[in-house]
Enzyme design. Structure first.
Site, PDB file in Angstrom:
ATOM      1  N   LYS A  67       7.582 -13.114 -11.696  1.00 57.46           N
ATOM      2  CA  LYS A  67       6.745 -12.044 -12.265  1.00 57.46           C
ATOM      3  C   LYS A  67       6.985 -11.917 -13.773  1.00 57.46           C
ATOM      4  CE  LYS A  67       6.202  -8.237  -9.828  1.00 57.46           C
ATOM      5  NZ  LYS A  67       6.274  -6.861  -9.267  1.00 57.46           N
ATOM      6  N   LYS A  79      17.913  -9.014  -9.252  1.00 59.42           N
ATOM      7  CA  LYS A  79      17.785  -7.858  -8.365  1.00 59.42           C
ATOM      8  C   LYS A  79      19.189  -7.449  -7.942  1.00 59.42           C
ATOM      9  CE  LYS A  79      14.245  -5.579  -6.558  1.00 59.42           C
ATOM     10  NZ  LYS A  79      12.940  -5.384  -7.215  1.00 59.42           N
ATOM     11  N   THR A 151       1.401   0.330 -13.447  1.00 60.98           N
ATOM     12  CA  THR A 151       1.077  -0.744 -12.503  1.00 60.98           C
ATOM     13  C   THR A 151      -0.375  -0.627 -12.031  1.00 60.98           C
ATOM     14  OG1 THR A 151       3.379  -0.791 -11.843  1.00 60.98           O
ATOM     15  CG2 THR A 151       1.822  -1.869 -10.365  1.00 60.98           C
TER      16      THR A 151
HETATM   17  P1  NAD Z   1       4.834   5.215  -3.399  1.00 62.73           P
HETATM   18  O1  NAD Z   1       5.916   5.593  -2.471  1.00 62.73           O
HETATM   19  O2  NAD Z   1       4.538   6.073  -4.572  1.00 62.73           O
HETATM   20  O3  NAD Z   1       3.456   5.069  -2.601  1.00 62.73           O
HETATM   21  C1  NAD Z   1       3.345   4.388  -1.396  1.00 62.73           C
HETATM   22  C2  NAD Z   1       2.213   5.023  -0.617  1.00 62.73           C
HETATM   23  O4  NAD Z   1       1.978   4.239   0.539  1.00 62.73           O
HETATM   24  C3  NAD Z   1       2.501   6.442  -0.137  1.00 62.73           C
HETATM   25  O5  NAD Z   1       1.336   7.232  -0.298  1.00 62.73           O
HETATM   26  C4  NAD Z   1       2.784   6.261   1.356  1.00 62.73           C
HETATM   27  O6  NAD Z   1       2.445   7.393   2.126  1.00 62.73           O
HETATM   28  C5  NAD Z   1       1.871   5.095   1.665  1.00 62.73           C
HETATM   29  N1  NAD Z   1       2.207   4.336   2.854  1.00 62.73           N
HETATM   30  C6  NAD Z   1       3.429   3.987   3.331  1.00 62.73           C
HETATM   31  N2  NAD Z   1       3.288   3.257   4.457  1.00 62.73           N
HETATM   32  C7  NAD Z   1       1.951   3.139   4.686  1.00 62.73           C
HETATM   33  C8  NAD Z   1       1.180   2.500   5.679  1.00 62.73           C
HETATM   34  N3  NAD Z   1       1.737   1.823   6.657  1.00 62.73           N
HETATM   35  N4  NAD Z   1      -0.173   2.574   5.595  1.00 62.73           N
HETATM   36  C9  NAD Z   1      -0.758   3.251   4.587  1.00 62.73           C
HETATM   37  N5  NAD Z   1      -0.070   3.870   3.623  1.00 62.73           N
HETATM   38  C10 NAD Z   1       1.271   3.822   3.680  1.00 62.73           C
HETATM   39  O7  NAD Z   1       5.174   3.713  -3.848  1.00 62.73           O
HETATM   40  P2  NAD Z   1       4.575   2.916  -5.071  1.00 62.73           P
HETATM   41  O8  NAD Z   1       5.480   3.053  -6.241  1.00 62.73           O
HETATM   42  O9  NAD Z   1       3.131   3.240  -5.217  1.00 62.73           O
HETATM   43  O10 NAD Z   1       4.761   1.403  -4.581  1.00 62.73           O
HETATM   44  C11 NAD Z   1       3.905   0.879  -3.594  1.00 62.73           C
HETATM   45  C12 NAD Z   1       4.215  -0.602  -3.444  1.00 62.73           C
HETATM   46  O11 NAD Z   1       4.014  -1.274  -4.695  1.00 62.73           O
HETATM   47  C13 NAD Z   1       5.638  -0.930  -3.048  1.00 62.73           C
HETATM   48  O12 NAD Z   1       5.595  -2.104  -2.264  1.00 62.73           O
HETATM   49  C14 NAD Z   1       6.317  -1.249  -4.374  1.00 62.73           C
HETATM   50  O13 NAD Z   1       7.442  -2.097  -4.201  1.00 62.73           O
HETATM   51  C15 NAD Z   1       5.193  -1.965  -5.092  1.00 62.73           C
HETATM   52  N6  NAD Z   1       5.264  -1.939  -6.540  1.00 62.73           N
HETATM   53  C16 NAD Z   1       5.366  -0.761  -7.196  1.00 62.73           C
HETATM   54  C17 NAD Z   1       5.381  -0.767  -8.587  1.00 62.73           C
HETATM   55  C18 NAD Z   1       5.422   0.523  -9.354  1.00 62.73           C
HETATM   56  O14 NAD Z   1       5.253   0.468 -10.578  1.00 62.73           O
HETATM   57  N7  NAD Z   1       5.602   1.679  -8.728  1.00 62.73           N
HETATM   58  C19 NAD Z   1       5.318  -1.967  -9.297  1.00 62.73           C
HETATM   59  C20 NAD Z   1       5.185  -3.167  -8.581  1.00 62.73           C
HETATM   60  C21 NAD Z   1       5.159  -3.136  -7.206  1.00 62.73           C
END
Ligand code: NAD
Length: 371
Positions: A67, A79, A151
């Site tokens: 990435k 990590k 993101t």
């Molecule tokens: P977050 O916890 O803010 O949001 C996740 C959302 O997904 C929540 O609303 C939760 O209720 C929902 N959720 C969980 N399980 C679910 C399911 N089975 N079906 C539908 N919805 C479900 O997390 P985030 O920061 O938005 O990150 C989301 C994903 O993106 C993760 O995999 C994280 O590793 C990845 N990610 C995040 C970032 C970042 O900047 N936050 C960057 C790169 C990757």
């Protein structure tokens, strides 16, 4: 924890260092995998989870190498994992985080950031102990990426670049977001700002479908007070959370967690473009099937790099507007390059992007005369 042997399983990219930490006094049990530092000191999150293993840590570190290389950052990938329940009492958690930070003081080619189970307050503790961390609180010079939507912004920029190449008009394009959290809701907000319509969204408690479009202010209000998208009022249909995959749309954004689209539900997907907001939201088998079905599926490490780009800009003492400009340029440019090659060759986007990222790491290694 030792289910990965770097002596026999390392490859041409890494890992450069695998460090296991055990500390009797605090009960700290942790692993740090510094995968590749050819481009510069490695940035990668500190994950706190009870089931963390060395193998998982290595996979996540490698994903960061690719990435960061794809994003053109002067940082390699790493990590760290602390084996513990992140819901533990705050004082015990602080003791573990501080003990972890102290134990990596001399691993100066690793810059820790937040990940699952840690946050910006944890990074403030790490900074306090050892003077280096990204993902800091604003009062310590941090760029709060989840509040800013770094993101999600990159995901929306990816959509803007991809849409015309795939014959999709962004104005009026129907968007489905699985996982209306930090990534998903900002992606939706930026896309609706460009004229798209959010026709379905889900969270862990269920889904909501509205062919005429969901009201984002009302959704954000509900989520802001800890509610679920299923509490949406008006001309909407409440569905099970996985039912949103079957909603016909122009763009689908899986933004919840890993392996959401698998062999058993991939046939339900009715979209033209997938933008992977979450990390590994689609299994390898399902990705192969999407390709066969002619659905353009842009991989996680290309489209969701906005967060780490924001972290790198923060580390270099840059501003919010510099971070957003770099995300637009880098993520948009990468999507353009990957898509052009895919449309020309018929190859899969993940393979094309992986080859580009590996080649960039090899270039950096050559510049260092490591190969
Ligand atoms: P977050 O916890 O803010 O949001 C996740 C959302 O997904 C929540 O609303 C939760 O209720 C929902 N959720 C969980 N399980 C679910 C399911 N089975 N079906 C539908 N919805 C479900 O997390 P985030 O920061 O938005 O990150 C989301 C994903 O993106 C993760 O995999 C994280 O590793 C990845 N990610 C995040 C970032 C970042 O900047 N936050 C960057 C790169 C990757």
């Amino acid at each position: 924890m030792m289910d990965f042997d770097p002596l026999t399983q390392a490859d041409d990219l890494g890992p450069a260092k695998v460090v296991h930490i055990t500390e009797r006094r605090t009960g700290l049990l942790a692993v740090v995998v510094i995968d590749n530092v050819a481009a510069g000191p490695a940035i990668g999150g500190v994950r706190m989870a009870s089931d963390m293993t060395t193998a998982v840590c290595f996979r996540l570190a490698r994903a960061m190498t690719l990435k960061n290389a794809m994003a053109g950052l002067r940082h390699g990938g790493a990590k760290a994992g602390i084996v513990a329940d992140p819901r533990m009492p705050a004082d015990g958690k602080e003791q573990l985080i501080r003990a972890f930070a102290a134990s990596i003081r001399d691993l100066t080619d690793y810059i820790p950031g937040p990940d699952m189970g840690t946050n910006e307050s944890a990074m403030a503790m790490v900074l306090d102990e050892i003077g280096r961390a990204v993902g800091l609180p604003p009062e310590l010079g941090g760029l709060p990426l989840d509040e800013l939507g770094a993101t999600g912004f990159g995901v929306a920029e990816s959509a803007e670049v991809a849409a015309p190449r795939l014959g999709i008009d962004l104005v009026g394009a129907r968007v489905v977001v699985q996982g209306y959290g930090a990534v998903g809701r900002h992606a939706a907000r930026f896309l609706v700002g460009k004229g798209a319509v959010l026709v379905a969204a889900s969270d862990s408690r269920g889904g909501v479908v509205a062919p005429a479009g969901l009201d984002l202010d009302s959704l954000d209000g509900i989520k802001g007070r800890g509610g679920s998208v299923t509490e949406c009022q008006g001309d909407v249909t409440i569905v099970d959370r996985d039912d949103v995959f079957a909603v016909e749309c122009d763009m689908l954004i899986p933004a919840a967690g890993p392996d959401a689209i698998r062999a058993d539900n991939v046939e339900e997907v009715k979209t033209r473009l997938i933008l992977q907001g979450a990390n590994i939201p689609i299994t390898a088998e399902a990705e192969a099937r999407l390709h066969q079905r002619g659905i353009m599926n842009l991989p996680d490490f290309v489209v969701n790099a906005g967060g780490v780009i924001c972290g790198a800009v923060e580390y270099a003492h840059g501003s919010r507007s510099q971070a957003f400009q770099l995300i637009a340029d880098t993520v948009g440019g990468n999507v353009e390059a990957v898509l052009d090659r895919c449309l020309e060759s018929g190859d899969r986007p993940r393979e094309v992007a992986m080859a580009m990222a590996r080649s960039r790491v090899h270039q950096a290694m050559k510049a260092r005369r490591w190969i």
